[in-house]
Design a protein around this motif. Structure first.
Motif, PDB file in Angstrom:
ATOM      1  N   ARG A 104       0.288  -1.344  -0.078  1.00  0.00           N
ATOM      2  CA  ARG A 104       0.402   0.016  -0.136  1.00  0.00           C
ATOM      3  C   ARG A 104       0.773   1.200  -0.099  1.00  0.00           C
ATOM      4  N   SER A 105       2.149   1.209   0.634  1.00  0.00           N
ATOM      5  CA  SER A 105       2.850   2.149   0.779  1.00  0.00           C
ATOM      6  C   SER A 105       4.255   2.503  -0.435  1.00  0.00           C
ATOM      7  N   VAL A 106       3.755   1.103  -0.772  1.00  0.00           N
ATOM      8  CA  VAL A 106       5.233   1.310  -1.931  1.00  0.00           C
ATOM      9  C   VAL A 106       4.824   0.517  -2.988  1.00  0.00           C
ATOM     10  N   ALA A 107       4.237   1.571  -4.079  1.00  0.00           N
ATOM     11  CA  ALA A 107       3.148   1.247  -5.144  1.00  0.00           C
ATOM     12  C   ALA A 107       4.306   1.295  -6.688  1.00  0.00           C
ATOM     13  N   TYR A 108       3.969  -0.298  -6.514  1.00  0.00           N
ATOM     14  CA  TYR A 108       4.316  -0.402  -8.246  1.00  0.00           C
ATOM     15  C   TYR A 108       3.298  -0.377  -9.752  1.00  0.00           C
ATOM     16  N   VAL A 109       4.130   0.505 -10.171  1.00  0.00           N
ATOM     17  CA  VAL A 109       3.063   0.613 -11.509  1.00  0.00           C
ATOM     18  C   VAL A 109       4.118   0.055 -12.863  1.00  0.00           C
ATOM     19  N   ARG A 110       3.226  -0.653 -13.410  1.00  0.00           N
ATOM     20  CA  ARG A 110       3.888  -1.622 -14.289  1.00  0.00           C
ATOM     21  C   ARG A 110       3.892  -0.458 -16.167  1.00  0.00           C
ATOM     22  N   GLN A 111       4.432  -0.985 -16.906  1.00  0.00           N
ATOM     23  CA  GLN A 111       4.647  -0.706 -18.042  1.00  0.00           C
ATOM     24  C   GLN A 111       2.813  -0.515 -18.637  1.00  0.00           C
ATOM     25  N   ARG A 112       2.488  -1.946 -18.498  1.00  0.00           N
ATOM     26  CA  ARG A 112       1.828  -2.961 -19.019  1.00  0.00           C
ATOM     27  C   ARG A 112       0.138  -2.781 -18.312  1.00  0.00           C
ATOM     28  N   PRO A 113      -0.586  -1.521 -17.882  1.00  0.00           N
ATOM     29  CA  PRO A 113      -1.337  -1.702 -16.245  1.00  0.00           C
ATOM     30  C   PRO A 113      -2.476  -2.706 -16.843  1.00  0.00           C
ATOM     31  N   ALA A 114      -2.673  -3.717 -15.354  1.00  0.00           N
ATOM     32  CA  ALA A 114      -3.950  -4.278 -16.043  1.00  0.00           C
ATOM     33  C   ALA A 114      -5.156  -3.529 -15.121  1.00  0.00           C
ATOM     34  N   LEU A 115      -6.527  -3.603 -15.875  1.00  0.00           N
ATOM     35  CA  LEU A 115      -7.519  -2.879 -15.739  1.00  0.00           C
ATOM     36  C   LEU A 115      -8.882  -3.930 -15.086  1.00  0.00           C
ATOM     37  N   VAL A 116      -9.610  -3.570 -14.438  1.00  0.00           N
ATOM     38  CA  VAL A 116     -10.980  -4.553 -14.228  1.00  0.00           C
ATOM     39  C   VAL A 116     -11.564  -4.623 -15.036  1.00  0.00           C
TER      40      VAL A 116
ATOM     41  N   ASP B 119     -12.367   1.027 -24.221  1.00  0.00           N
ATOM     42  CA  ASP B 119     -12.120   1.176 -24.586  1.00  0.00           C
ATOM     43  C   ASP B 119     -11.552   2.400 -24.230  1.00  0.00           C
ATOM     44  N   LEU B 120     -10.445   1.944 -23.411  1.00  0.00           N
ATOM     45  CA  LEU B 120      -9.317   3.653 -23.528  1.00  0.00           C
ATOM     46  C   LEU B 120      -7.962   2.412 -24.741  1.00  0.00           C
ATOM     47  N   SER B 121      -7.397   3.962 -24.442  1.00  0.00           N
ATOM     48  CA  SER B 121      -6.241   3.463 -25.862  1.00  0.00           C
ATOM     49  C   SER B 121      -5.404   3.671 -24.207  1.00  0.00           C
ATOM     50  N   GLY B 122      -4.238   3.012 -25.251  1.00  0.00           N
ATOM     51  CA  GLY B 122      -3.185   2.630 -24.164  1.00  0.00           C
ATOM     52  C   GLY B 122      -2.558   3.868 -23.310  1.00  0.00           C
ATOM     53  N   GLY B 123      -2.728   5.093 -23.734  1.00  0.00           N
ATOM     54  CA  GLY B 123      -2.027   6.257 -22.490  1.00  0.00           C
ATOM     55  C   GLY B 123      -3.375   6.533 -21.562  1.00  0.00           C
ATOM     56  N   GLU B 124      -3.931   6.003 -22.036  1.00  0.00           N
ATOM     57  CA  GLU B 124      -5.411   6.615 -21.348  1.00  0.00           C
ATOM     58  C   GLU B 124      -5.126   5.645 -20.196  1.00  0.00           C
ATOM     59  N   ALA B 125      -5.022   4.012 -20.472  1.00  0.00           N
ATOM     60  CA  ALA B 125      -5.317   2.340 -19.646  1.00  0.00           C
ATOM     61  C   ALA B 125      -4.267   3.349 -18.891  1.00  0.00           C
ATOM     62  N   GLN B 126      -3.545   3.834 -18.771  1.00  0.00           N
ATOM     63  CA  GLN B 126      -1.957   3.750 -18.419  1.00  0.00           C
ATOM     64  C   GLN B 126      -2.245   5.274 -17.544  1.00  0.00           C
ATOM     65  N   VAL B 127      -2.698   6.650 -17.698  1.00  0.00           N
ATOM     66  CA  VAL B 127      -3.798   7.440 -17.031  1.00  0.00           C
ATOM     67  C   VAL B 127      -4.325   6.829 -15.894  1.00  0.00           C
ATOM     68  N   ALA B 128      -5.298   6.026 -16.232  1.00  0.00           N
ATOM     69  CA  ALA B 128      -6.289   5.330 -15.259  1.00  0.00           C
ATOM     70  C   ALA B 128      -5.913   4.598 -14.117  1.00  0.00           C
ATOM     71  N   SER B 129      -4.628   4.111 -14.288  1.00  0.00           N
ATOM     72  CA  SER B 129      -3.770   2.754 -13.966  1.00  0.00           C
ATOM     73  C   SER B 129      -3.043   3.907 -12.431  1.00  0.00           C
ATOM     74  N   LEU B 130      -2.295   4.343 -12.727  1.00  0.00           N
ATOM     75  CA  LEU B 130      -2.044   5.756 -11.994  1.00  0.00           C
ATOM     76  C   LEU B 130      -2.764   6.277 -10.948  1.00  0.00           C
ATOM     77  N   ILE B 131      -3.593   7.016 -11.396  1.00  0.00           N
ATOM     78  CA  ILE B 131      -4.575   7.913 -10.500  1.00  0.00           C
ATOM     79  C   ILE B 131      -4.837   6.565 -10.038  1.00  0.00           C
ATOM     80  N   ARG B 132      -5.626   5.675 -10.361  1.00  0.00           N
ATOM     81  CA  ARG B 132      -5.755   4.659  -8.949  1.00  0.00           C
ATOM     82  C   ARG B 132      -4.533   4.212  -8.019  1.00  0.00           C
ATOM     83  N   VAL B 133      -3.707   4.169  -8.088  1.00  0.00           N
ATOM     84  CA  VAL B 133      -2.120   4.176  -7.414  1.00  0.00           C
ATOM     85  C   VAL B 133      -2.750   5.469  -6.632  1.00  0.00           C
ATOM     86  N   LEU B 134      -2.177   6.497  -7.080  1.00  0.00           N
ATOM     87  CA  LEU B 134      -2.002   8.188  -6.722  1.00  0.00           C
ATOM     88  C   LEU B 134      -3.564   7.686  -5.703  1.00  0.00           C
TER      89      LEU B 134
END
Length: 230
Positions: free
Chosen positions: A82-94, A141-156
């Motif tokens: 929870r405190s040390v968050a790993y953000v990978r190159q290809r995000p996994a979204l539900v 429906d997200l592009s690769g960039g949008e998916a990564q933005v969503a994944s990072l927001i989920r972490v931040l």
């Protein structure tokens, strides 16, 4: 008394279970609050192996990962992640919308003491240059960039102490790359006294933009770079 490092690795070793090839060779590393560290190196040099070892996502053959100067026992791993968050190159979204993905962590045991803040999610979305309809978009429906933005927001939104960024902008367009960089910079600047990041990148221009201490990885060996980028 000097405060302990947020994150520290001591002589981390990782070998391929099938071939016994050394993937990570006695890596030592320390990350203090307020630091931004970048790792560069050729493909296959062990950068992702090192990042995943720090995130406690893969087993290590020997060595230790310390958090605030202490070893991490098995029961503390959910809190650590929870405190040390790993953000990978290809995000996994539900499946579902972007908002569904942002709400998902709060369904997990490690986050039962926190609540989803839609205003905060919208604020982060705007900071990344996304429109008002972004949270309602379907993940599929997200592009690769949008998916990564969503994944990072989920972490931040969970306010981690450390970000482990494993080439999060690789293969993204310039606009999406800058959005990711902006989100990370805003997160860091909001509390430099208690946050730090480790970023793997192949892009020299990105390394210059981000700044910070540099290290290199070659054949599983992590070493300090000669220069410090301000």
């Amino acid at each position: 008394m000097t405060a302990p490092f947020l994150l520290e690795a001591r002589a981390l070793v990782r070998r391929d279970a099938r071939t016994a090839t050394t993937l990570l060779d006695a890596a030592d590393f320390a990350l203090a609050a307020g630091e931004r560290v970048l790792i560069t190196g050729p493909s296959g040099s062990g950068k992702s192996v090192f990042m995943r070892a720090l995130a406690l996502l893969d087993p290590i053959d020997s060595g230790h990962v310390l958090w605030h100067g202490r070893d991490i026992d098995r029961h503390a791993i959910p809190r650590y992640r929870r405190s040390v968050a790993y953000v990978r190159q290809r995000p996994a979204l539900v499946d579902g919308t972007v908002e569904d993905n942002l709400r998902y962590p709060y369904s997990l045991q490690a986050y039962r003491d926190a609540r989803f803040d839609r205003d905060r999610a919208e604020q982060l979305s705007r900071a990344a240059g996304r429109g008002q309809d972004f949270l309602a978009k379907r993940a599929g429906d997200l592009s690769g960039g949008e998916a990564q933005v969503a994944s990072l927001i989920r972490v931040l939104q969970l306010a981690p102490e450390v970000l482990l960024l494993d080439e999060p902008t690789a293969s993204l367009d310039p606009e999406s790359t800058r959005a990711i960089e902006t989100l990370v910079a805003d997160w860091f600047d909001a509390d430099r006294s208690a946050r730090a990041s480790l970023w793997v990148s192949h892009d020299p221009a990105q390394v210059e933009r981000i700044g910070g201490r540099r290290m290199t990885m070659h054949a599983g060996r992590l070493t300090a770079y000669k220069e410090v980028i301000e």
